[in-house]
Design an enzyme around this catalytic site. Structure first.
Site, short mmCIF file in Angstrom:
data_model
loop_
_atom_site.label_atom_id
_atom_site.label_comp_id
_atom_site.label_asym_id
_atom_site.label_seq_id
_atom_site.Cartn_x
_atom_site.Cartn_y
_atom_site.Cartn_z
N LYS A 129 65.58 -27.09 62.28
CA LYS A 129 66.68 -28.06 62.43
C LYS A 129 67.82 -27.73 61.46
O LYS A 129 68.99 -27.79 61.82
CB LYS A 129 66.17 -29.49 62.16
CG LYS A 129 65.20 -30.01 63.19
CD LYS A 129 65.85 -30.15 64.55
CE LYS A 129 64.88 -30.58 65.63
NZ LYS A 129 65.38 -30.36 66.99
N SER A 147 67.33 -34.21 62.89
CA SER A 147 66.27 -35.12 62.47
C SER A 147 66.47 -35.52 61.01
O SER A 147 67.01 -34.74 60.21
CB SER A 147 64.93 -34.40 62.63
OG SER A 147 63.92 -35.07 61.94
N TYR A 169 59.24 -26.58 61.05
CA TYR A 169 59.98 -27.38 62.06
C TYR A 169 61.30 -27.86 61.46
O TYR A 169 62.37 -27.69 62.06
CB TYR A 169 59.12 -28.58 62.51
CG TYR A 169 59.93 -29.64 63.22
CD1 TYR A 169 60.45 -29.41 64.49
CD2 TYR A 169 60.20 -30.88 62.62
CE1 TYR A 169 61.21 -30.38 65.14
CE2 TYR A 169 60.95 -31.85 63.26
CZ TYR A 169 61.46 -31.59 64.52
OH TYR A 169 62.22 -32.55 65.16
N1 LIG Z 1 60.57 -37.72 68.76
C1 LIG Z 1 60.90 -37.67 67.48
O1 LIG Z 1 60.26 -38.31 66.64
C2 LIG Z 1 62.08 -36.84 67.02
C3 LIG Z 1 62.65 -37.11 65.75
C4 LIG Z 1 63.72 -36.32 65.33
C5 LIG Z 1 64.21 -35.30 66.15
N2 LIG Z 1 63.63 -35.06 67.36
C6 LIG Z 1 64.16 -33.96 68.18
O2 LIG Z 1 64.65 -34.48 69.40
C7 LIG Z 1 64.45 -33.55 70.46
C8 LIG Z 1 63.73 -34.25 71.60
O3 LIG Z 1 62.49 -34.76 71.11
P1 LIG Z 1 61.44 -35.49 72.06
O4 LIG Z 1 60.68 -36.44 71.21
O5 LIG Z 1 62.11 -35.99 73.27
O6 LIG Z 1 60.49 -34.25 72.40
P2 LIG Z 1 59.82 -33.82 73.78
O7 LIG Z 1 58.83 -32.76 73.45
O8 LIG Z 1 59.35 -35.00 74.54
O9 LIG Z 1 61.07 -33.17 74.55
C9 LIG Z 1 61.52 -31.87 74.32
C10 LIG Z 1 61.58 -31.15 75.66
O10 LIG Z 1 62.05 -29.81 75.46
C11 LIG Z 1 61.33 -28.96 76.32
N3 LIG Z 1 61.41 -27.60 75.74
C12 LIG Z 1 60.88 -27.15 74.59
N4 LIG Z 1 61.19 -25.86 74.39
C13 LIG Z 1 61.93 -25.47 75.47
C14 LIG Z 1 62.54 -24.24 75.87
N5 LIG Z 1 62.42 -23.14 75.15
N6 LIG Z 1 63.23 -24.21 77.04
C15 LIG Z 1 63.33 -25.31 77.81
N7 LIG Z 1 62.77 -26.51 77.50
C16 LIG Z 1 62.07 -26.57 76.33
C17 LIG Z 1 59.93 -29.54 76.39
O11 LIG Z 1 59.23 -29.16 77.56
C18 LIG Z 1 60.21 -31.04 76.34
O12 LIG Z 1 60.30 -31.61 77.65
C19 LIG Z 1 63.67 -32.37 69.86
O13 LIG Z 1 64.59 -31.35 69.55
C20 LIG Z 1 63.08 -32.97 68.60
O14 LIG Z 1 62.89 -32.00 67.60
C21 LIG Z 1 62.59 -35.82 67.81
#
Ligand SMILES: NC(=O)c1ccc[n+]([C@@H]2O[C@H](COP(=O)([O-])OP(=O)(O)OC[C@H]3O[C@@H](n4cnc5c(N)ncnc54)[C@H](O)[C@@H]3O)[C@@H](O)[C@H]2O)c1
Length: 330
Positions: free
Chosen positions: A151, A123, A147
């Site tokens: 990362k 991120s 958080y």
């Molecule tokens: N959405 C954003 O703004 C953003 C920005 C930068 C980075 N990210 C990163 O991208 C990734 C995806 O983000 P997103 O927005 O799709 O989030 P999201 O919450 O929609 O998807 C993450 C998924 O991981 C699953 N999960 C969490 N912990 C788990 C575990 N221990 N075992 C199995 N499954 C697990 C959740 O159920 C969820 O479906 C994350 O790592 C997030 O930190 C997101």
């Protein structure tokens, strides 16, 4: 075969669709903590192909190993993780355990089953509060919350792993602010509770589920005083993963890319783009600045352009249109 952890989540599901459309074989792992199993049905409806799904937690080492035993996995795209900044401040151990321990379990299973390619969801938050824009992949790193620390720790672990074993190929993708949804309106972002991020909040106000939007600070040194961020359509972000996968197939070592558009929009600009794209008025109220927020954040996108052949194509109004088309229909 590609294993997508967190593949029923927001970004993972969009990426799954794009990989299936490129005829890649994928498997999805998710514990459904922040997503629903119906997303698998939606992926099937959009692509005509149903991915194999394991409801497994990354903290369950035996369950994780079973997936590697049953499938010949060549590459992992690792989205699974908790992502709510405020919750991470209140419950840091929950975040360290889920995100960091979960990733260690995944990497141990990968090593055991000789799978040495991983694309990791990092991120822009790893850039801390540095003020010099645009952010390049070499900008100074820092953290402002637990958080972000997860990362950065995972990035560092992956760097150590790449140094220790030159068969590993690792790509760190630093996302800026993903919004929007697939144009089928079947998958998109639907966070539980009060959203942390701007676009889900705007959608809830547009639907009448929340009374008004709080705009945190209007005295920043920006075009209209409100915070400027680099929003990227989730469909573009998903394509970025396909490009990263195409690269990882024939490379080793560790590579880092920003995935953004390189354009910044202020909160008020996003509100007015949303109003224009969807013909809906958004009520908002100016609130005090939030601690830890900086005025402006946007990406330098040259490295991804040159090395991945990736360039985002959607503009802010299309992002606002697609976010709303998804949210109004759920
Ligand atoms: N959405 C954003 O703004 C953003 C920005 C930068 C980075 N990210 C990163 O991208 C990734 C995806 O983000 P997103 O927005 O799709 O989030 P999201 O919450 O929609 O998807 C993450 C998924 O991981 C699953 N999960 C969490 N912990 C788990 C575990 N221990 N075992 C199995 N499954 C697990 C959740 O159920 C969820 O479906 C994350 O790592 C997030 O930190 C997101």
């Amino acid at each position: 075969m590609i294993l997508i952890t967190g593949g029923t989540g927001y970004i993972g599901s969009h990426t799954a669709v794009k990989l299936i459309e490129q005829n890649e074989d994928i498997i999805i792992l998710d514990n459904l903590y922040n997503s629903k199993s119906e997303v698998i049905d939606s992926i099937e409806t959009i692509t005509g192909k149903r991915p194999k799904f394991y409801q497994t937690d990354l903290l369950d080492i035996n369950g994780l190993e079973q997936i590697f035993k049953e499938n010949k996995i060549d590459c992992v795209i690792h989205f699974a993780g908790l992502k709510a900044v405020g919750e991470s401040v209140a419950q840091p151990l929950k975040y360290f355990n889920n995100n960091i321990t979960g990733t260690i379990n995944l990497l141990m299973a990968m090593q055991k089953y000789n799978c040495k390619k991983i694309i990791f969801s990092s991120s822009a938050t790893v850039y801390g509060t540095t003020q010099i824009m645009p952010l390049t992949e070499n900008s100074p790193l820092g953290v402002t919350n637990p958080y972000g620390r997860t990362k950065l720790v995972i990035e560092d672990m992956l760097k150590d792993l790449a140094n220790a074993d030159n068969e590993f190929c690792i790509i760190l993708l630093r996302y800026f602010n993903p919004i929007g949804a697939n144009q089928s309106n079947l998958i998109g972002e639907n966070p539980n509770g009060i959203p942390n991020n701007l676009m889900p909040y705007i959608c809830k106000v547009a639907k009448g589920e929340l009374p008004e939007l709080n705009v945190f600070g209007n005295d920043y040194d920006t075009v209209d005083g409100t915070g400027v961020r680099d929003y990227i359509h989730v469909e573009d972000l998903a394509i970025g993963h396909v490009k990263a996968y195409n690269k990882i197939k024939s490379n080793n070592g560790l590579h880092i890319y920003n995935l953004g558009t390189g354009n910044g929009y202020s909160v008020l600009q996003v509100i007015s783009s949303f109003e224009k794209a969807n013909n809906i008025k958004i009520n908002y109220n100016i609130a005090p600045r939030r601690t830890g927020d900086v005025a402006t954040v946007y990406a330098d996108t040259k490295k991804a352009e040159v090395e991945l052949d990736f360039k985002a194509k959607y503009g802010i109004e299309e992002m606002c249109r697609d976010s709303w088309n998804f949210y109004r229909n759920i």
